[in-house]
Design an enzyme around this catalytic site. Structure first.
Site, PDB file in Angstrom:
ATOM      1  N   SER A 118      12.983  70.490 -21.441  1.00 45.66           N
ATOM      2  CA  SER A 118      14.149  71.295 -21.801  1.00 45.66           C
ATOM      3  C   SER A 118      14.077  71.755 -23.251  1.00 45.66           C
ATOM      4  O   SER A 118      14.336  72.921 -23.564  1.00 45.66           O
ATOM      5  CB  SER A 118      15.440  70.500 -21.563  1.00 45.66           C
ATOM      6  OG  SER A 118      15.679  70.338 -20.183  1.00 45.66           O
ATOM      7  N   TYR A 166      14.877  72.006 -10.533  1.00 52.53           N
ATOM      8  CA  TYR A 166      14.000  73.151 -10.411  1.00 52.53           C
ATOM      9  C   TYR A 166      14.255  73.863  -9.085  1.00 52.53           C
ATOM     10  O   TYR A 166      14.774  73.284  -8.138  1.00 52.53           O
ATOM     11  CB  TYR A 166      12.529  72.730 -10.457  1.00 52.53           C
ATOM     12  CG  TYR A 166      12.119  72.118 -11.764  1.00 52.53           C
ATOM     13  CD1 TYR A 166      11.682  72.916 -12.812  1.00 52.53           C
ATOM     14  CD2 TYR A 166      12.176  70.740 -11.969  1.00 52.53           C
ATOM     15  CE1 TYR A 166      11.303  72.366 -14.020  1.00 52.53           C
ATOM     16  CE2 TYR A 166      11.806  70.179 -13.175  1.00 52.53           C
ATOM     17  CZ  TYR A 166      11.368  71.001 -14.195  1.00 52.53           C
ATOM     18  OH  TYR A 166      11.002  70.445 -15.384  1.00 52.53           O
TER      19      TYR A 166
END
Length: 360
Positions: free
Chosen positions: A117, A214
């Site tokens: 991230s 995801y």
């Protein structure tokens, strides 16, 4: 760089002895002297890993660079475990405990440890900046006595961390931004940033997140509908940023040569997935490709183009992870099951992660 003088000081405050390979921080503007002042010892690769209990790195080093570490030593790094299975097996054979930082679960308490991230944020920003630098026109609308310069049109494909940052950066630069994703739940995120959401309406996508936050593989029907939508939209765009990745698989193809040919000459495409095969037909890592008057580009390591910030964030992720489990009596981290089992690839001479074939 997997550590900075800031995090070295914090590790030493926990009671750790810290050694840094000479010159390791040069590309991120962290000198050996800065590490010495923070309390670290400096030496060559062989010296710093000798008798080490924990090794931290950006990318997992080859075993030859770890000769001299203690049996059972932890190695925390990016392993790219789906593509580098031979390296994972070698770590198991060597009796090392491989900790794959890209397998960090996307749960609330692990947010500060999530290297993907933090690095994706930088990648999304840099992709837009690099594309803007290559684009031969201004991004914002400009009213001048000589006439009006229209705002550039920016299209973001894939609205994960990188995509959201790309949207925000494009908006800050004054572009007209639109974005798409297979996850219908991202529509609100796109619109909250002031961008236009472009979605397939007649075929169901993914209602929420895929595994681990995801996207997952879509149906052939959805792929066909998405390709039609993209073809209609992309011809009007000046800049396209693609960010779509599926863990353990080649990047999905989002833009074909035929679609590139439909774009205006002088347009720019930045492929953030170029290292995993690319979202764009014809993209090549670290090369600028010209097709049909369109510039296609993508870096093998986009965050590395912001080395100081990338290192600072990566190092903090490492510290946040290891310090959260630091056991003063043991003098090292003792991982719990939730996070430990998620990121641990090898232990006790075996591959132990269920996400890899052959795991116990």
């Amino acid at each position: 760089m997997a550590a900075t003088p800031e995090t070295v000081r914090k590790f030493i405050a926990l009671g750790a002895d810290f050694a840094v390979e000479s010159g390791a921080g040069d590309s991120a503007a962290f000198s050996d002297d800065a590490f010495r002042e923070a309390g670290a010892s400096i030496g060559d690769a062989e010296a710093v890993v000798k008798d080490a209990d924990i090794v931290i790195a950006i990318r997992a080093p080859e075993l030859a660079r770890l000769e001299g570490t203690r049996p059972g030593a932890m190695v925390a790094a990016l392993f790219d475990p789906f593509q580098r299975r031979e390296l994972v097996a070698a770590y198991a054979s060597a009796g090392l405990e491989a900790l794959s930082m890209e397998f960090m679960p996307r749960i609330t308490r692990a947010q500060s440890m999530d290297v993907l991230s933090s690095q994706s944020n930088l990648a999304g920003y840099k992709a837009v900046i690099a594309a803007a630098d290559t684009f031969g026109r201004a991004f914002p609308m400009m009213m001048t006595a000589a006439g009006t310069v229209q705002a550039a049109r920016l299209f973001v494909m894939g609205v994960g961390v990188a995509g959201l940052q790309a949207i925000a950066t494009g908006r800050r630069l004054g572009a007209q931004v639109s974005a798409t994703d297979v996850r219908s739940a991202t529509r609100e995120q796109i619109e909250s940033l002031g961008a236009k959401a472009v979605f397939v309406e007649d075929v169901a996508g993914i209602e929420g997140e895929g595994s681990g936050g995801y996207a997952t593989e879509m149906s052939d029907e959805y792929k066909a509908a998405q390709a039609k939508l993209v073809s209609e939209h992309i011809a009007k765009q000046d800049i396209v940023i693609t960010t779509a990745l599926i863990p353990g698989r080649a990047a999905p193809r989002l833009i074909t040569d035929q679609q590139i040919a439909s774009m205006k000459p002088g347009s720019v495409i930045f492929d953030l997935a170029v290292v995993q095969g690319g979202n764009v037909e014809g993209s090549i890592a670290d090369e600028v490709v010209e097709r049909h008057g369109v510039t296609i580009m993508g870096f093998a390591n986009t965050p590395a183009h912001l080395a100081a910030d990338a290192s600072a964030l990566f190092a903090r992720n490492h510290f946040n992870f290891l310090s959260a489990f630091w056991d003063e009596e043991a003098g090292r981290p003792v991982l719990d099951e939730e996070i430990g089992d998620a990121i641990r690839l090898t232990r006790g001479g075996e591959v132990v992660n269920d996400r890899l074939e052959g795991a116990a």
